[in-house]
Every structure is written in structure tokens, then in C-alpha cells.
Design a protein around this motif. Structure first.
Motif, PDB file in Angstrom:
ATOM      1  N   LEU A   1      55.469  46.211   8.657  1.00 30.45           N
ATOM      2  CA  LEU A   1      53.565  45.215   8.508  1.00 30.45           C
ATOM      3  C   LEU A   1      53.421  45.768   7.098  1.00 30.45           C
ATOM      4  O   LEU A   1      54.000  47.575   6.996  1.00 30.45           O
ATOM      5  N   VAL A   2      52.380  45.405   6.536  1.00 31.70           N
ATOM      6  CA  VAL A   2      51.939  45.559   5.584  1.00 31.70           C
ATOM      7  C   VAL A   2      50.394  45.371   5.111  1.00 31.70           C
ATOM      8  O   VAL A   2      50.596  43.982   5.460  1.00 31.70           O
ATOM      9  N   ALA A   3      49.742  45.901   4.910  1.00 33.83           N
ATOM     10  CA  ALA A   3      47.418  45.459   4.669  1.00 33.83           C
ATOM     11  C   ALA A   3      47.820  45.089   3.338  1.00 33.83           C
ATOM     12  O   ALA A   3      47.671  45.647   2.571  1.00 33.83           O
ATOM     13  N   GLU A   4      47.402  43.633   3.410  1.00 34.89           N
ATOM     14  CA  GLU A   4      46.925  43.244   2.126  1.00 34.89           C
ATOM     15  C   GLU A   4      44.931  43.376   2.254  1.00 34.89           C
ATOM     16  O   GLU A   4      44.492  43.915   3.133  1.00 34.89           O
ATOM     17  N   GLY A   5      45.192  44.091   0.756  1.00 33.29           N
ATOM     18  CA  GLY A   5      43.630  43.422   0.731  1.00 33.29           C
ATOM     19  C   GLY A   5      43.154  45.118   0.348  1.00 33.29           C
ATOM     20  O   GLY A   5      42.485  45.250   0.630  1.00 33.29           O
ATOM     21  N   VAL A   6      43.970  46.300   0.430  1.00 31.73           N
ATOM     22  CA  VAL A   6      42.972  47.736   0.693  1.00 31.73           C
ATOM     23  C   VAL A   6      42.770  48.199  -0.689  1.00 31.73           C
ATOM     24  O   VAL A   6      43.490  48.388  -1.653  1.00 31.73           O
ATOM     25  N   GLU A   7      41.365  47.933  -0.648  1.00 32.24           N
ATOM     26  CA  GLU A   7      40.488  48.454  -2.146  1.00 32.24           C
ATOM     27  C   GLU A   7      40.046  50.240  -1.764  1.00 32.24           C
ATOM     28  O   GLU A   7      39.494  50.469  -2.433  1.00 32.24           O
ATOM     29  N   THR A   8      40.170  50.513  -0.634  1.00 30.99           N
ATOM     30  CA  THR A   8      39.771  52.556  -0.678  1.00 30.99           C
ATOM     31  C   THR A   8      40.061  53.015  -0.415  1.00 30.99           C
ATOM     32  O   THR A   8      41.133  53.248   0.876  1.00 30.99           O
ATOM     33  N   ALA A   9      40.274  53.859  -0.155  1.00 29.03           N
ATOM     34  CA  ALA A   9      40.509  55.642  -0.152  1.00 29.03           C
ATOM     35  C   ALA A   9      40.821  55.549   1.888  1.00 29.03           C
ATOM     36  O   ALA A   9      41.295  55.975   2.827  1.00 29.03           O
ATOM     37  N   ALA A  10      39.410  54.814   2.435  1.00 22.22           N
ATOM     38  CA  ALA A  10      38.630  55.479   3.526  1.00 22.22           C
ATOM     39  C   ALA A  10      39.782  54.204   4.206  1.00 22.22           C
ATOM     40  O   ALA A  10      40.152  54.244   5.633  1.00 22.22           O
TER      41      ALA A  10
ATOM     42  N   LEU B   1      53.032  50.866   5.178  1.00 17.58           N
ATOM     43  CA  LEU B   1      52.349  49.694   3.782  1.00 17.58           C
ATOM     44  C   LEU B   1      51.460  49.369   3.711  1.00 17.58           C
ATOM     45  O   LEU B   1      50.968  48.988   4.421  1.00 17.58           O
ATOM     46  N   GLY B   2      50.965  49.595   2.472  1.00 18.60           N
ATOM     47  CA  GLY B   2      49.633  48.696   1.952  1.00 18.60           C
ATOM     48  C   GLY B   2      49.931  47.991   0.354  1.00 18.60           C
ATOM     49  O   GLY B   2      50.381  48.880  -0.333  1.00 18.60           O
ATOM     50  N   GLN B   3      48.856  47.284   0.233  1.00 20.38           N
ATOM     51  CA  GLN B   3      48.659  46.478  -1.105  1.00 20.38           C
ATOM     52  C   GLN B   3      47.653  45.763  -1.033  1.00 20.38           C
ATOM     53  O   GLN B   3      46.512  45.825  -0.306  1.00 20.38           O
ATOM     54  N   GLY B   4      46.816  46.373  -2.454  1.00 16.36           N
ATOM     55  CA  GLY B   4      45.825  45.855  -2.829  1.00 16.36           C
ATOM     56  C   GLY B   4      44.872  46.916  -4.393  1.00 16.36           C
ATOM     57  O   GLY B   4      45.866  47.373  -4.449  1.00 16.36           O
ATOM     58  N   HIS B   5      43.896  46.242  -4.637  1.00 15.45           N
ATOM     59  CA  HIS B   5      43.473  47.050  -5.425  1.00 15.45           C
ATOM     60  C   HIS B   5      43.411  48.433  -5.940  1.00 15.45           C
ATOM     61  O   HIS B   5      43.157  49.255  -6.419  1.00 15.45           O
ATOM     62  N   LEU B   6      43.297  49.399  -5.135  1.00 19.98           N
ATOM     63  CA  LEU B   6      43.309  50.472  -4.889  1.00 19.98           C
ATOM     64  C   LEU B   6      44.024  51.348  -5.056  1.00 19.98           C
ATOM     65  O   LEU B   6      44.995  52.197  -5.433  1.00 19.98           O
ATOM     66  N   PHE B   7      46.194  50.399  -5.189  1.00 19.78           N
ATOM     67  CA  PHE B   7      47.492  50.434  -5.456  1.00 19.78           C
ATOM     68  C   PHE B   7      47.754  49.640  -6.667  1.00 19.78           C
ATOM     69  O   PHE B   7      48.647  50.554  -7.985  1.00 19.78           O
ATOM     70  N   GLY B   8      46.827  49.015  -7.025  1.00 17.06           N
ATOM     71  CA  GLY B   8      47.092  48.149  -8.063  1.00 17.06           C
ATOM     72  C   GLY B   8      46.427  46.941  -8.414  1.00 17.06           C
ATOM     73  O   GLY B   8      47.781  46.327  -7.442  1.00 17.06           O
ATOM     74  N   ARG B   9      46.292  46.373  -9.798  1.00 20.42           N
ATOM     75  CA  ARG B   9      46.016  45.223  -8.810  1.00 20.42           C
ATOM     76  C   ARG B   9      46.750  44.204 -10.093  1.00 20.42           C
ATOM     77  O   ARG B   9      47.809  44.706 -10.908  1.00 20.42           O
ATOM     78  N   PRO B  10      47.137  43.195  -9.944  1.00 16.44           N
ATOM     79  CA  PRO B  10      48.174  42.774  -9.990  1.00 16.44           C
ATOM     80  C   PRO B  10      47.941  42.299 -11.505  1.00 16.44           C
ATOM     81  O   PRO B  10      47.336  42.162 -12.840  1.00 16.44           O
TER      82      PRO B  10
END
Length: 404
Positions: free
Chosen positions: A362-371, A383-392
Motif C-alpha cells: 500500500l502506497v499513500a499518494e499526496g502526503v504533504e504534512t508530517a501529521a 510507504l508514501g509519496q508526496g511533496h513531504l518527501f520530494g516533488r517531481p
């Protein structure tokens, strides 16, 4: 009045759709006439593109061509004739015209079909063998109204055709120049911040429209698979520059999955780097069995299958049930605000349980905040993907990112 050629430039194509015939039938029956036709002007002639009614009886056929200078139409446009002509065989302007005898015209009502600049493109004409004593100003208004409707519809179709041509030209330009760059967005282990994969996202330098618009344009003009294949091949060219063991995810539509060249490209790419194919919810699947057959050689080559946008709608859940993906990506609409929304938290927990039961990651898309990250981790999403971890970003900036 000038020469017939100056009346109007011919339309790009002759109209022959059913809607034209329906309007012609409406004009003919409302006016109680024998024949109704739509003609276009070209090279000093009028071409009958559509016609309804007693065609054989009046020697009328679709595709027939008549000299414009000998027509009722040119005289209506020049003001030599009114829009309604009754007792045509006794009218001094029409009785000696060859067309009057050839078609047996007893009465006539005509109105110009105009383009957006109000130039006449052709005529909507109603003809009858009788003298037409019942015809009056209301008949004229009816034909003029229907002629305006036809003109508006033709203008809309011409605009749509021009727009489609422009869309095709944009896509062909990109394909010809191979004008695509690949940006990578990391997928991370949210507990450690370690990058485990990169999603390859196509970008098209110099184009005002975004990637989604260009892919939509390509699909609309029948070049969707070609553009996807260009993007996939461009992404695979980066494979040998990725950190060892880092998985590369590429987006492929269900339609493209069914194209052998796409499958071959993916299998060849999998020899150089671990691959994941992402199938988005927004791409409908008409034939699941065919897609499953196409996916089988990919799986044998070690390519994983991912379903995108899970939780955004019914289609993604259907993809999950039918395709049995290795990875399920939670849609940003479900992830955004998950730290404060009990409903999103409950849905996330349900998806975690489902993924565990089916053996999917399972991967969460669009994670933007630590909360949001913490709320997802608390419910078992690793697993996560989003601006919190890096933009394209281009490879030189994206490949080495290690964020927590």
C-alpha cells in the motif's frame, strides 16, 4: 452582384449527417413542399449535398451539381427574386430558366446558410411541383430559422475539426521531436525516509498545456499509445542511472497494455531495472480478460502491477478486484487531511486490512504534512509519496533524495 465564386468559400466538407436530413424533413413537411435540399456553393456551381422528399419525381439527387448562374439561389441572394417564388412557370424571372423546366419547379422557398462572418456558404431550398399558393412570410421565416440552425451547426463542426487538427499537430510535433523529459518523484519508506522507488512522470518542455492535457489530446486524435510509448521509452533510458535496486514506476493505460510493442518495451526494460506498471482509475478497462492476458508476460519478467487512485471511485476498486495488483496506491483525496478526518482514517484502515489480506503493498499518494505521514503510519501504511518527501524533479535532483 459578383461572380458566383465570390459568394462564399466552400465548407471543408459536405454535410451529410442525419441531423441535416431531419432538418430538411422538418422544413419540407412544415411548408408542405415536395423536396428540401441543402446545397453548397463552389466553383460557380451549387452542389446538392443533402436532400429529402420526392427526389425522383423532381429529378433531384444528392450529389447533383447545377450551374449557379442559372439558379433561383443566386437570384434570391442578389435581390432579383424574393425568398418565396410562387407559380414559377409564370414568373418572368424564373419561367425561362432551364432549371425550372428540368426540375419541374412550381414553387420555391430558399434561405442562405451562412458562416460565422455571415457569408453565404450555400442554400436551404424547398421545392414543389405545385404553384405554392399557400406559401407566405411564415414560410420564409421557417426556412430562414432552419438555415441559421444549419449554419451554426456547420460552424461548430468546422471549429471542432480545426481544434482536433490543432490537437493532432501538437501531439505530432512532440512525437516527431521526441520532445519529452522525465521527472521522477520518490516513493519512500515513511518510517526511515529511504527511497524505495521513483515514479516516472512525463513533462513536455515548451508546451503551454500540461502533461494531462497533451495525453488527453493524444488519446482524442488516436495517438495516445504512441505518446505513452515515447514516455515509457524515455523513462527507461534513465534506468542505468538510478541507484541499484531502486524500482521505477511508469504509467501505462489499459489500451497501451494491449499493444504488443508496449509489452515488449516493458519486458526489455525490466532486464535493466525493477519495474512497476501503474494503471490509473481514470482509464477505463473494457476487456479485463484481454488485459490480464497482456499482463501475464510482464509478471513473468518480474514487472509489478500497481493500481492508481484507489479510494477515488468505483473503477479503481474494480481494477483492484480484477487485476490483483502488487501495489495499491491510495488516492490523494483520501490521504489529504487524514490526520483530522475520522472517515478518511476508517477508510485507510480498511484499505490496509484489504491489502494485507490480498498480499498487496500500500502506497499513500499526496502526503504533504508530517501529521498526515504520522496518521498513515499509525494505521499501518508504510510507504508514501508526496511533496513531504520530494516533488517531481529531473533525475539529477530526484535520485539521491533521502528524506524523513
Amino acid at each position: 452582384m459578383g461572380s458566383p465564386r465570390s459568394l462564399a468559400a466552400p465548407p471543408t466538407s459536405a454535410p451529410s449527417d442525419d441531423w441535416v436530413h431531419r432538418l430538411l424533413d422538418l422544413a419540407r413537411t412544415r411548408l408542405d413542399m415536395d423536396v428540401a435540399w441543402l446545397s453548397v456553393f463552389t466553383e460557380g456551381r451549387q452542389e446538392v449535398t443533402s436532400a429529402t422528399g420526392a427526389l425522383d419525381a423532381m429529378n433531384v439527387s444528392e450529389g447533383m451539381s447545377l450551374p449557379l448562374e442559372e439558379s433561383f439561389c443566386v437570384r434570391v441572394l442578389s435581390g432579383q427574386l424574393p425568398p418565396v417564388v410562387t407559380a414559377a412557370d409564370r414568373n418572368p424571372v424564373t419561367r425561362d430558366l432551364a432549371v425550372t423546366e428540368a426540375l419541374g419547379i412550381g414553387s420555391y422557398v430558399g434561405a442562405p446558410v451562412r458562416d460565422v462572418d455571415r457569408r453565404p456558404l450555400g442554400m436551404l431550398c424547398c421545392l414543389s411541383r405545385d404553384a405554392g399558393e399557400h406559401l407566405d412570410g411564415a414560410a420564409v421565416r421557417t426556412v430562414e430559422m432552419l438555415a441559421d440552425l444549419i449554419g451554426e451547426r456547420l460552424a461548430a463542426e468546422e471549429f471542432a475539426e480545426a481544434e482536433l487538427t490543432a490537437r493532432r499537430d501538437r501531439v505530432v510535433d512532440v512525437l516527431t521531436r521526441r520532445a519529452v523529459t522525465i521527472h521522477l518523484q520518490p516513493v519512500v519508506d515513511m518510517r526511515s525516509g529511504r527511497v524505495v522507488a521513483h515514479e516516472a512522470l512525463a513533462r513536455f518542455p515548451g508546451r503551454e498545456e500540461g502533461p494531462a492535457t497533451l495525453f488527453s489530446d493524444a488519446a482524442a486524435v488516436g495517438l495516445g499509445v504512441e505518446l505513452e510509448l515515447l514516455a515509457v521509452r524515455s523513462a527507461l533510458e534513465l534506468a542505468d542511472r538510478l541507484p541499484p535496486g531502486t524500482r521505477l514506476a511508469v504509467n501505462v493505460s489499459p489500451e497501451a497494455l494491449l499493444v504488443p510493442a508496449v509489452g515488449r518495451t516493458l519486458v526489455e526494460g525490466a532486464a535493466a531495472t525493477p519495474l512497476t506498471v501503474e494503471v490509473t482509475e481514470h482509464s477505463p478497462i473494457e476487456d479485463y480478460p484481454a488485459v490480464l492476458v497482456a499482463v501475464e508476460p510482464l509478471r513473468r519478467a518480474g514487472i509489478r502491477l500497481s493500481v492508481d487512485d484507489a479510494g477515488a471511485g468505483y473503477a479503481s476498486l474494480r481494477h483492484i478486484l480484477r487485476l490483483r495488483p502488487d501495489t495499491i496506491k491510495l488516492d490523494i483525496a483520501l490521504v489529504s487531511g487524514v490526520d483530522t478526518d475520522p472517515a478518511r482514517q476508517a477508510m485507510t484502515a480498511a484499505m490496509v486490512a484489504f491489502a494485507a489480506e490480498t498480499g498487496s503493498a500500500l502506497v499513500a499518494e499526496g502526503v504533504e504534512t508530517a501529521a498526515e505521514r504520522d496518521a498513515l503510519l499509525a494505521r499501518g501504511v508504510r510507504l508514501g509519496q508526496g511533496h513531504l518527501f520530494g516533488r517531481p524533479a529531473p533525475l539529477d535532483r530526484a535520485a539521491g533524495e533521502q528524506t524523513g
